[in-house]
Scaffold this active site. Structure first.
Site, PDB file in Angstrom:
ATOM      1  N   SER A  77      55.128  30.189  46.055  1.00 19.05           N
ATOM      2  CA  SER A  77      54.137  31.224  45.748  1.00 19.05           C
ATOM      3  C   SER A  77      53.331  31.661  46.967  1.00 19.05           C
ATOM      4  CB  SER A  77      53.183  30.734  44.658  1.00 19.05           C
ATOM      5  OG  SER A  77      52.348  29.695  45.142  1.00 19.05           O
ATOM      6  N   SER A 137      54.279  34.685  42.067  1.00 21.05           N
ATOM      7  CA  SER A 137      53.081  33.836  42.065  1.00 21.05           C
ATOM      8  C   SER A 137      52.317  34.006  40.767  1.00 21.05           C
ATOM      9  CB  SER A 137      52.176  34.194  43.256  1.00 21.05           C
ATOM     10  OG  SER A 137      50.943  33.503  43.169  1.00 21.05           O
TER      11      SER A 137
END
Length: 331
Positions: free
Chosen positions: A128, A296
């Site tokens: 992420s 993310s």
């Protein structure tokens, strides 16, 4: 004491084992605190009770040996076989249950203090934060940058530095505080953060981003568009003049629309549309996003991070066993 110590050590091993197997939700800070307390009790008992007892036993044995030697000399016997060195060493030696408790206390105490108040190591488990942080990066987190906090309770003792936009911060995941997450601070209290059609805007000002060379993602064996984002640094909503650069990944397709995973505190401060999300950051909270914007789960999905969830500021990659070139500081 040997039986009691065996039970205590077995309890620690069992806790760690069940945690590793996923059968319980572990708390490493609590485990370290309990290990420090337990070994500290044994260390104090060793210093003020067990060690003086062993010393007294050694001194008594030496006194008996000296008395026996004197008696033999009085009888005219000068060649004696009175040698208590080995017996004294056995008497003075720590039993196993003290060696595995009191003997470990100094090491455990130092690790506990360093980890709780100075620096804590973390391992990056996901992508992420690519391209800033890669999977497998071992990073250091400054635990005192935002203020010293009590371990386990996470209660703040000193003020430290205020959180700024652009900081890469480790925090306790709001929906499940036993988990540690790492993201970049995008919005501070009072900010209005908008992410519409993949354009980030803070307090009405679009955050500029310039194309850079595509990033090669080894996991998918593909190239991903990379940009240099210029984020305004500041600790208040009216501070927007100073700016810092960092890299982000951004896929060309899609609108940036997100769906919240569940309700969260101050959700009424956010509005969701097909274009994306707009949020007003409440006092005492922060808006976090990953640098790998399309990969993310962050504040767009699960809400704001409260100030009491802060763990520390990430600042250095100290090892990546797959790529030693990763070692160094990062923005």
């Amino acid at each position: 004491m040997a039986t009691l110590t065996a039970f205590v050590l077995a309890a620690f091993v069992g806790y760690a084992g069940f945690w590793y197997l996923g059968m319980i939700e572990g708390n490493f800070a609590l485990l370290m605190f309990m290990a420090t307390v337990v070994t500290g009790i044994y260390w104090l008992a060793e210093q003020f009770y067990f060690l003086p007892q062993r010393k007294a036993a050694v001194e008594a044995l030496q006194a008996q040996a000296d008395k026996r030697t004197a008696e033999l000399h009085a009888q005219g016997i000068t060649q004696t076989d009175v040698n208590v060195t080995e017996a004294k060493e056995r008497l003075y030696m720590q039993p196993w249950w003290l060696d595995w408790t009191a003997g470990l206390f100094p090491v455990i105490a130092v690790v506990f203090v360093l980890r709780s108040f100075l620096f804590e190591p973390f391992k990056i488990p996901s992508g992420s934060m690519i391209p800033t942080l890669h999977v497998g990066d071992l990073i250091l987190v400054n635990k005192f940058h935002y203020g010293v906090r009590l371990p386990v309770l996470n209660t703040k003792l000193t003020d430290g530095n205020p959180v700024q936009r652009g900081d890469v911060m480790v925090f306790r995941y709001p929906p499940k505080p036993s988990l540690d997450y790492i993201k970049r601070v995008i919005g501070v209290p009072g900010d209005e953060v908008a992410y519409l059609n993949k354009q980030l805007t803070i307090n009405g000002q679009p955050v500029t981003k310039a194309p850079r060379a595509d990033f090669f993602e080894e996991g998918s064996m593909s190239y991903i568009p990379q940009f240099e984002e210029v984020l305004p640094v500041g600790t208040k909503s009216n501070e927007m003049s100073v700016k810092k650069n960092h890299q982000i990944l951004l896929l060309p397709n899609g609108t940036g629309a997100v769906n919240p995973l569940f309700d969260f505190p101050h959700k009424e401060n956010c509005s969701y549309t097909i274009e994306g999300i707009t949020c007003k950051v409440p006092e005492g909270y922060f808006f976090m996003m990953g640098d790998n914007r399309d990969n993310s789960q962050d504040s767009r999905y699960w809400g704001f991070v409260p100030e009491q969830n802060i763990v520390g500021k990430a600042f250095f990659v100290w090892m990546n066993f797959g790529s030693l070139s990763r070692i160094g500081a990062f923005q």
